[in-house]
Design a protein around this motif. Structure first.
Motif, PDB file in Angstrom:
ATOM      1  N   GLU A   1      46.904  39.518  32.393  1.00 24.23           N
ATOM      2  CA  GLU A   1      46.110  39.306  33.604  1.00 24.23           C
ATOM      3  C   GLU A   1      46.896  38.486  34.624  1.00 24.23           C
ATOM      4  OE1 GLU A   1      42.358  37.580  32.680  1.00 24.23           O
ATOM      5  OE2 GLU A   1      41.580  39.347  31.656  1.00 24.23           O
TER       6      GLU A   1
ATOM      7  N   SER B   1      43.236  41.569  47.382  1.00 20.01           N
ATOM      8  CA  SER B   1      43.023  42.421  46.208  1.00 20.01           C
ATOM      9  C   SER B   1      43.425  43.858  46.523  1.00 20.01           C
ATOM     10  CB  SER B   1      41.558  42.370  45.758  1.00 20.01           C
ATOM     11  OG  SER B   1      40.714  42.908  46.764  1.00 20.01           O
TER      12      SER B   1
ATOM     13  N   GLU C   1      33.945  39.438  47.098  1.00 16.99           N
ATOM     14  CA  GLU C   1      34.056  38.287  46.215  1.00 16.99           C
ATOM     15  C   GLU C   1      33.227  37.148  46.770  1.00 16.99           C
ATOM     16  OE1 GLU C   1      38.210  37.409  46.140  1.00 16.99           O
ATOM     17  OE2 GLU C   1      38.287  36.816  48.250  1.00 16.99           O
TER      18      GLU C   1
ATOM     19  N   GLU D   1      38.520  35.670  43.379  1.00 17.73           N
ATOM     20  CA  GLU D   1      37.725  36.248  42.286  1.00 17.73           C
ATOM     21  C   GLU D   1      37.916  37.761  42.182  1.00 17.73           C
ATOM     22  OE1 GLU D   1      33.944  33.212  41.716  1.00 17.73           O
ATOM     23  OE2 GLU D   1      33.701  34.983  42.979  1.00 17.73           O
TER      24      GLU D   1
ATOM     25  N   GLU E   1      41.056  38.450  40.255  1.00 17.50           N
ATOM     26  CA  GLU E   1      40.849  38.108  38.842  1.00 17.50           C
ATOM     27  C   GLU E   1      40.047  39.195  38.131  1.00 17.50           C
ATOM     28  OE1 GLU E   1      39.018  34.285  39.095  1.00 17.50           O
ATOM     29  OE2 GLU E   1      40.697  33.474  40.249  1.00 17.50           O
ATOM     30  N   GLN E   2      39.040  39.740  38.810  1.00 16.94           N
ATOM     31  CA  GLN E   2      38.255  40.812  38.197  1.00 16.94           C
ATOM     32  C   GLN E   2      39.087  42.078  38.062  1.00 16.94           C
ATOM     33  OE1 GLN E   2      35.138  40.039  37.096  1.00 16.94           O
ATOM     34  NE2 GLN E   2      35.335  41.975  36.002  1.00 16.94           N
ATOM     35  N   GLU E   3      39.934  42.340  39.046  1.00 14.72           N
ATOM     36  CA  GLU E   3      40.844  43.488  38.938  1.00 14.72           C
ATOM     37  C   GLU E   3      41.780  43.327  37.745  1.00 14.72           C
ATOM     38  OE1 GLU E   3      41.315  44.830  43.650  1.00 14.72           O
ATOM     39  OE2 GLU E   3      42.984  43.949  42.552  1.00 14.72           O
TER      40      GLU E   3
ATOM     41  N   SER F   1      41.257  41.641  35.013  1.00 16.12           N
ATOM     42  CA  SER F   1      40.490  41.855  33.783  1.00 16.12           C
ATOM     43  C   SER F   1      40.273  43.339  33.522  1.00 16.12           C
ATOM     44  CB  SER F   1      39.148  41.121  33.890  1.00 16.12           C
ATOM     45  OG  SER F   1      38.356  41.354  32.753  1.00 16.12           O
ATOM     46  N   ASN F   2      39.914  44.081  34.568  1.00 20.41           N
ATOM     47  CA  ASN F   2      39.707  45.521  34.412  1.00 20.41           C
ATOM     48  C   ASN F   2      41.021  46.255  34.149  1.00 20.41           C
ATOM     49  OD1 ASN F   2      36.908  45.354  34.854  1.00 20.41           O
ATOM     50  ND2 ASN F   2      37.184  45.405  37.062  1.00 20.41           N
TER      51      ASN F   2
END
Length: 697
Positions: free
Chosen positions: A150, A245, A251, A256, A259-261, A263-264
């Motif tokens: 990540e 992003s 976000e 954020e 960070e979510q990208e 994780s995915n």
């Protein structure tokens, strides 16, 4: 009675019951006066008067320095701990650190919380001057690998995406003046045989003079640029809710969406790997197979799914028949630790270069850039004196030496290993050209230490259970430098009304279809198992309460791991709710004494890190243990449940599991605290208060 050598100004004695187990806590009064560790390192406390040369690391020295630009956390005006807005709305929090926006600070802390699990104090010399380096013996775990991948996405991959889109913009000629200027300079340099000097000169200018970067490479939101055409595109998320992003997803707080990208991104890699392991091939499935639709996706069980596929095809997947299975699994897991370290080293290097080019206070702003430019300058001078033919001659000579001098090279390496065992570490960029330049984790702990040095712990990143807004993030003139009209940009960053209506209509149709009675065997099976699992979890936790009363240690550690709604109240910065040996209570960090301490009590303190008459007796008589922060040797984040149990409990109950923290002192004694809702905040305070030199494990 407290042991000789300690003076607890806030009147918080160590219980007599624990004195026999904590005989190692004694220290001479001279050590207490100068606030030093057992190795003589200065403790980073507000009462310490050590000079920069007395601090154990550059990070401690910078934290205690007098900064030119100050925020609320850099002003020491109180004898007690200041609450700068813990658990308050972000708009109510003052500007915390000079030269750094609060949102950027919280992004650093939030990402550090995911990266740092386990730290140990070390007495080894620090070649780079900064602590919190990754230990060479750091053990592999899938969760650490996920965190490193990540981080690789958020630093290297996103950075390369931005570079690629800048190249696409230049090649597209959609910004004709800029592209024309680059083309003209390139043509002149090519005619004069000065391509390499021109490139190195431009690189030095970009390094030394930061305003040249937006001038030569004007910024633009990453999701707004088409990587193929270099023009404006509609973000993949449908709306431009974030600027840094790849998807432009909305976000709530800065960083954020990336960070979510990330994780995915890792989840997508895992899903593809599991699908490959189980032989998933939907193109070969029959068009109509109600049984196939009702069975859960087996890609969630990698090895079990692979064995099931082999059995279905007449294979023999058992270890008794397959002698390669266990050796291959052992070999793969054995190679994962160096792979994880390589990924971490790449991310660390990228972060160091980024922090050298764009330093964050309190780290020096000019020195790292000048060092990088000085490294490139000899190459520039050499390129001016070297012809193309000589350059090729030197290159081919180097290839020949490297190819045919293998025996000499190995003899030289053996000599270096015998006479200078650490020569490889001495040559690492973190100990040479980037010496003193931090990674993001090292920058974060320095910022945390600034707050602790001024009795003003930095508030944790804000939390919110609400989804991010679907409105586009405002664009300012400096955010977009694309050669496109205002209408084109506005059409791209806003969600297309027609597409939005079509999506809402499709969702309504799907919802209506779900309302019709139909045989959804898969949903019924999953619902049955989920309900059964939830009942089993609740039963198991209920049994643990009974076993805990009998005296079971494991059962005591499980108490409170699924907090109720009324127990989810925010705590800190001095008192943190947590359990010790299954008992409810409070973890207190006291910095009012000469020696900062962490303790656990059934009653809270006065909430300032000090003590007042009407609360001291109630707080002190319930203390179970008290450890000077400078005597902490190891801090380890531990799960409230095992990783498999945590997944099952999270899936079945939908609740958040409250995790724990292990504290180990220099004598090897361990205190395990459990069911701590604000575990990361407690961990951050403990690693930032003392004068230890930490290693990340």
């Amino acid at each position: 009675m407290p042991m000789p050598g300690y003076v607890f100004r806030d009147g918080q004695p160590i219980p007599d019951a624990d004195l026999r187990e904590q005989h190692h806590l004694g220290a001479s009064s001279a050590d207490v006066t100068r606030g030093s560790t057992s190795t003589g390192s200065a403790v980073n406390t507000p009462t310490s008067s050590a000079t920069d040369g007395d601090h154990p690391t550059d990070s401690h020295a910078l934290a205690n320095a007098d900064h030119d630009e100050k925020g609320a956390a850099q002003v020491n005006e109180h004898e007690t701990v200041k609450n700068l807005g813990w658990n308050e709305h972000p708009t109510e929090v003052p500007h915390l650190v000079g030269g750094l926006d609060n949102e950027e600070l919280w992004t650093l802390i939030r990402r550090s919380n995911k990266q740092i699990y386990h730290v140990k104090a070390t007495t080894a010399p620090l070649l780079g001057g900064l602590d919190l380096n990754i230990a060479d013996e750091d053990e592999f775990s899938p969760d650490k690998l996920r965190a490193n991948v990540e981080r690789l996405y958020m630093t290297v991959i996103i950075g390369l995406m931005g570079f690629g889109k800048h190249i696409a913009r230049l090649r597209s000629w959609r910004e004709p003046r800029r592209t024309g200027a680059f083309a003209a300079v390139y043509t002149v340099a090519w005619i004069l045989n000065l391509l390499i000097p021109t490139f190195l000169t431009t690189l030095i200018i970009l390094i030394v003079y930061p305003p040249s970067r937006p001038f030569l490479f004007p910024p633009a939101p990453l999701a707004l640029v088409d990587s193929n055409t270099g023009g404006v595109q509609s973000p993949k998320a449908g709306v431009l809710g974030s600027h840094d992003s790849a998807t432009g997803a909305p976000e709530k707080h800065k960083g954020e969406a990336v960070e979510q990208e990330a994780s995915n991104f890792v989840s997508g890699i895992g899903s593809i790997a599991l699908s490959s392991a189980t032989g998933k091939h939907e193109q070969g499935d029959p068009d109509s197979d109600p049984l196939n639709k009702s069975v859960p996706d087996p890609t969630r069980l990698a090895m079990v799914g692979a064995d099931a596929k082999s059995s279905a095809q007449g294979g023999t997947p058992s270890e008794h028949h397959d002698k390669t299975k266990q050796p291959m699994e052992d070999a793969m897991w054995g190679k994962m630790r160096p792979v994880m370290h390589v990924i971490g080293d790449i991310s660390d290097g990228w972060e160091r270069f980024a922090n050298a080019l764009s330093p964050t206070a309190p780290f020096p702003k000019d020195k790292p850039r000048l060092i990088l430019a000085a490294v490139i300058a000899p190459g520039l001078a050499l390129s001016l004196l070297t012809t193309s033919a000589l350059f090729m001659k030197m290159t081919t000579f180097g290839v020949g030496v490297g190819f045919f001098s293998d025996p000499l090279i190995w003899r030289g390496l053996d000599w270096l290993n015998k006479n200078y065992p650490d020569w490889q570490k001495l040559l690492e960029i973190r100990n040479t050209i980037l010496k003193g330049v931090p990674t993001n984790a090292q920058l974060t702990i320095t910022l945390l230490r600034i707050g602790e040095a001024n009795r003003a712990p930095l508030p944790p990143p804000p939390r919110s259970d609400q989804p991010p807004p679907d409105t586009p993030k405002p664009l300012h003139g400096d955010d977009v430098a694309l050669d496109a009209s205002h209408d084109e940009i506005q059409a791209a960053i806003h969600e297309d009304p027609a597409e939005k209506e079509a999506a809402e209509a499709a969702a309504a149709t799907a919802a209506g279809a779900e309302g019709k009675p139909k045989h959804r065997h898969g949903a019924h099976i999953l619902g049955f198992f989920k309900g059964t699992t939830k009942t089993g979890v609740e039963t198991k936790l209920g049994v643990d309460k009974v076993r805990a009363k009998i005296g079971s240690t494991h059962a005591k550690n499980h108490l409170g791991v699924l907090p109720k709604e009324d127990e989810m109240v925010p705590t800190g910065p001095v008192d943190f709710k947590g359990r010790y040996k299954g008992h409810k209570g409070w973890i207190n960090i006291s910095t009012a004494a000469t020696i900062p301490c962490v303790s656990w009590s059934k009653a809270a303190s006065d909430g300032t890190g000090g003590a007042v008459e009407n609360t001291i007796d109630r707080h002190e008589k319930h203390i179970a243990f008290k450890v000077p922060v400078q005597d902490i040797q190891e801090l380890k984040k531990v799960g409230g449940l095992g990783w498999k149990a945590k997944i099952v409990v999270g899936w079945a109950t939908g609740k958040t599991v409250a995790d724990g923290l292990e504290i180990v002192d220099k004598a090897g004694q361990t205190w395990k605290l459990t069911a701590i809702k604000d575990r990361d905040e407690l961990f951050n305070r403990l690693i930032a208060i003392g004068g230890q030199k930490w290693e990340s494990w």
